[in-house]
Design a protein around this motif. Structure first.
Motif, mmCIF file in Angstrom:
data_model
loop_
_atom_site.group_PDB
_atom_site.id
_atom_site.type_symbol
_atom_site.label_atom_id
_atom_site.label_comp_id
_atom_site.label_asym_id
_atom_site.label_seq_id
_atom_site.Cartn_x
_atom_site.Cartn_y
_atom_site.Cartn_z
ATOM 1 N N LYS A 59 90.572 43.015 61.318
ATOM 2 C CA LYS A 59 90.899 44.511 61.490
ATOM 3 C C LYS A 59 90.880 45.655 61.330
ATOM 4 O O LYS A 59 91.093 46.844 60.787
ATOM 5 N N ASN A 60 92.568 44.822 60.220
ATOM 6 C CA ASN A 60 93.474 45.734 58.852
ATOM 7 C C ASN A 60 92.394 45.662 57.675
ATOM 8 O O ASN A 60 92.589 44.413 57.040
ATOM 9 N N ALA A 61 92.473 46.742 57.545
ATOM 10 C CA ALA A 61 91.653 46.489 55.596
ATOM 11 C C ALA A 61 92.618 46.014 54.628
ATOM 12 O O ALA A 61 92.163 45.228 53.591
ATOM 13 N N VAL A 62 93.661 46.290 54.852
ATOM 14 C CA VAL A 62 94.466 45.531 53.671
ATOM 15 C C VAL A 62 94.399 44.216 53.684
ATOM 16 O O VAL A 62 94.085 43.555 52.972
ATOM 17 N N HIS A 63 95.037 43.900 55.228
ATOM 18 C CA HIS A 63 94.927 41.975 55.444
ATOM 19 C C HIS A 63 93.121 41.897 54.844
ATOM 20 O O HIS A 63 93.600 40.478 54.162
ATOM 21 N N ARG A 64 92.440 42.868 55.483
ATOM 22 C CA ARG A 64 91.264 41.993 54.534
ATOM 23 C C ARG A 64 90.715 42.335 53.380
ATOM 24 O O ARG A 64 90.264 40.604 52.704
ATOM 25 N N ARG A 65 91.320 42.770 51.970
ATOM 26 C CA ARG A 65 90.811 42.658 51.067
ATOM 27 C C ARG A 65 92.023 41.488 50.568
ATOM 28 O O ARG A 65 91.521 41.287 49.244
ATOM 29 N N MET A 66 92.884 41.394 50.684
ATOM 30 C CA MET A 66 94.232 40.606 50.544
ATOM 31 C C MET A 66 93.643 38.638 51.314
ATOM 32 O O MET A 66 93.511 38.193 50.094
ATOM 33 N N TRP A 67 93.051 38.595 52.042
ATOM 34 C CA TRP A 67 92.183 37.602 51.991
ATOM 35 C C TRP A 67 91.652 37.518 50.992
ATOM 36 O O TRP A 67 90.253 36.208 50.693
ATOM 37 N N GLU A 68 90.123 38.632 51.556
ATOM 38 C CA GLU A 68 89.179 38.102 50.321
ATOM 39 C C GLU A 68 89.661 37.913 48.881
ATOM 40 O O GLU A 68 88.562 36.947 48.411
ATOM 41 N N TYR A 108 73.526 34.834 46.477
ATOM 42 C CA TYR A 108 74.432 34.135 46.447
ATOM 43 C C TYR A 108 73.690 32.428 46.744
ATOM 44 O O TYR A 108 72.660 32.552 47.950
ATOM 45 N N ASP A 109 74.750 31.402 46.897
ATOM 46 C CA ASP A 109 74.274 29.898 48.009
ATOM 47 C C ASP A 109 74.590 29.571 48.307
ATOM 48 O O ASP A 109 74.410 28.723 49.288
ATOM 49 N N GLY A 110 75.905 30.519 49.003
ATOM 50 C CA GLY A 110 76.945 30.460 49.865
ATOM 51 C C GLY A 110 77.547 31.395 50.683
ATOM 52 O O GLY A 110 77.755 32.455 50.121
ATOM 53 N N VAL A 111 78.091 31.791 51.494
ATOM 54 C CA VAL A 111 78.879 32.927 52.343
ATOM 55 C C VAL A 111 80.039 31.746 52.633
ATOM 56 O O VAL A 111 79.733 30.627 54.046
ATOM 57 N N LEU A 112 81.343 32.652 52.318
ATOM 58 C CA LEU A 112 82.240 31.844 52.774
ATOM 59 C C LEU A 112 82.948 32.775 54.329
ATOM 60 O O LEU A 112 83.017 34.333 53.496
ATOM 61 N N VAL A 113 83.358 33.050 54.867
ATOM 62 C CA VAL A 113 84.501 33.629 56.155
ATOM 63 C C VAL A 113 84.923 32.956 56.795
ATOM 64 O O VAL A 113 85.191 31.664 57.305
ATOM 65 N N SER A 114 86.427 34.073 56.509
ATOM 66 C CA SER A 114 87.466 34.007 57.470
ATOM 67 C C SER A 114 87.494 34.910 57.895
ATOM 68 O O SER A 114 87.405 35.963 57.978
ATOM 69 N N LEU A 115 87.910 33.907 59.439
ATOM 70 C CA LEU A 115 88.161 34.747 60.863
ATOM 71 C C LEU A 115 89.393 34.634 60.971
ATOM 72 O O LEU A 115 90.326 33.001 61.448
ATOM 73 N N ARG A 116 90.718 35.362 62.021
ATOM 74 C CA ARG A 116 91.505 35.150 62.330
ATOM 75 C C ARG A 116 91.246 34.784 63.935
ATOM 76 O O ARG A 116 90.715 35.814 64.710
ATOM 77 N N LEU A 117 91.772 33.221 64.445
ATOM 78 C CA LEU A 117 91.584 33.303 66.132
ATOM 79 C C LEU A 117 92.696 34.216 67.069
ATOM 80 O O LEU A 117 93.412 34.386 66.195
ATOM 81 N N PRO A 118 92.127 34.064 68.261
ATOM 82 C CA PRO A 118 93.435 34.695 69.319
ATOM 83 C C PRO A 118 95.398 33.399 68.944
ATOM 84 O O PRO A 118 94.212 32.576 68.753
ATOM 85 N N ASN A 119 96.562 34.306 68.652
ATOM 86 C CA ASN A 119 96.639 33.050 68.825
ATOM 87 C C ASN A 119 97.006 32.715 70.002
ATOM 88 O O ASN A 119 96.360 32.316 71.218
#
Length: 220
Positions: A59-68, A108-119
């Motif tokens: 949800k946080n744009a900064v965190h999204r870019r940081m992880w990507e 692309y031959d692959g997609v990597l998805v990073s998701l934060r699950l509930p605490n």
């Protein structure tokens, strides 16, 4: 006068579904991080992925870019051509159709998805303790001081920590599009770029390379 010698003692679901069939979930740096789930497609024998679209659902744009950025940098160290989704979709993570279009347009031959699950929370018992405490007393008859030790008891208690959960899923998009790899970690507080990079570099990608999803890290 000198004391006498002592005399007593004694721790959203990103789903990218469609013709690509991308359903994604990330669970989950660094200090205290541990693997909680790990799965690889049985019989996976394809060549490691070489061109990957990286999507971090935050949800946080900064965190999204940081992880990507962290995933992209670490994948590039393995010779993978990795592109962060925010380059094409700066305002928000791409939706299902946008990912499909990006895969088709850029091959692309692959997609990597990073998701934060509930605490989640973890509780553990701290055992009771007994310690010795020194006390100096004066003998009223001799005037000398002597030392006695008494036991101080601290009762046990329950400690509760909030745990953050992260999962990384990898989808192969060629031929038969499908989920081929998934891993989740549990950790306490990966909020800085340095800790995120450590989590990715120490937990996710070495395991994915071992499973031949990505090439091994190149020597400098």
């Amino acid at each position: 006068m000198k004391p006498d010698t002592p005399h007593r003692s004694n721790p959203a679901l990103l789903w990218i579904a469609t013709a690509l069939a991308i359903t994604i979930t990330l669970a989950g740096c660094a200090t205290g991080a541990r693997l909680s789930e790990h799965w690889t497609e049985p019989g996976w024998s394809s060549a490691p992925l070489g061109k990957v679209f990286v999507v971090a659902l935050r949800k946080n744009a900064v965190h999204r870019r940081m992880w990507e950025d962290a995933f992209v940098a670490r994948l590039q160290q393995r010779g993978v051509q990795a592109i962060p989704s925010y380059v094409d979709f700066p305002d928000a993570a791409p939706d299902t159709q946008q990912v499909i279009d990006a895969v088709r347009d850029s091959a692309y031959d692959g997609v990597l998805v990073s998701l934060r699950l509930p605490n989640s929370t973890e509780s553990y018992q701290v055992a009771p303790t007994t310690t010795k405490v020194a006390e100096y007393r004066r003998n009223p008859f001799t005037g000398f001081y002597y030392t006695v030790y008494r036991d101080v008891y601290t009762p046990g208690y329950t400690e509760t920590d909030e745990v953050r959960r992260y999962q990384t899923d990898v989808w192969a998009t060629k031929d038969n599009p499908r989920l081929v790899w998934s891993a989740s970690v549990r950790t306490y507080d990966p909020t800085s770029a340095e800790l995120v990079e450590t989590l990715i570099d120490d937990k996710f990608l070495p395991l994915a390379s071992k499973d031949r999803i990505f090439p091994p890290k190149r020597d400098k």
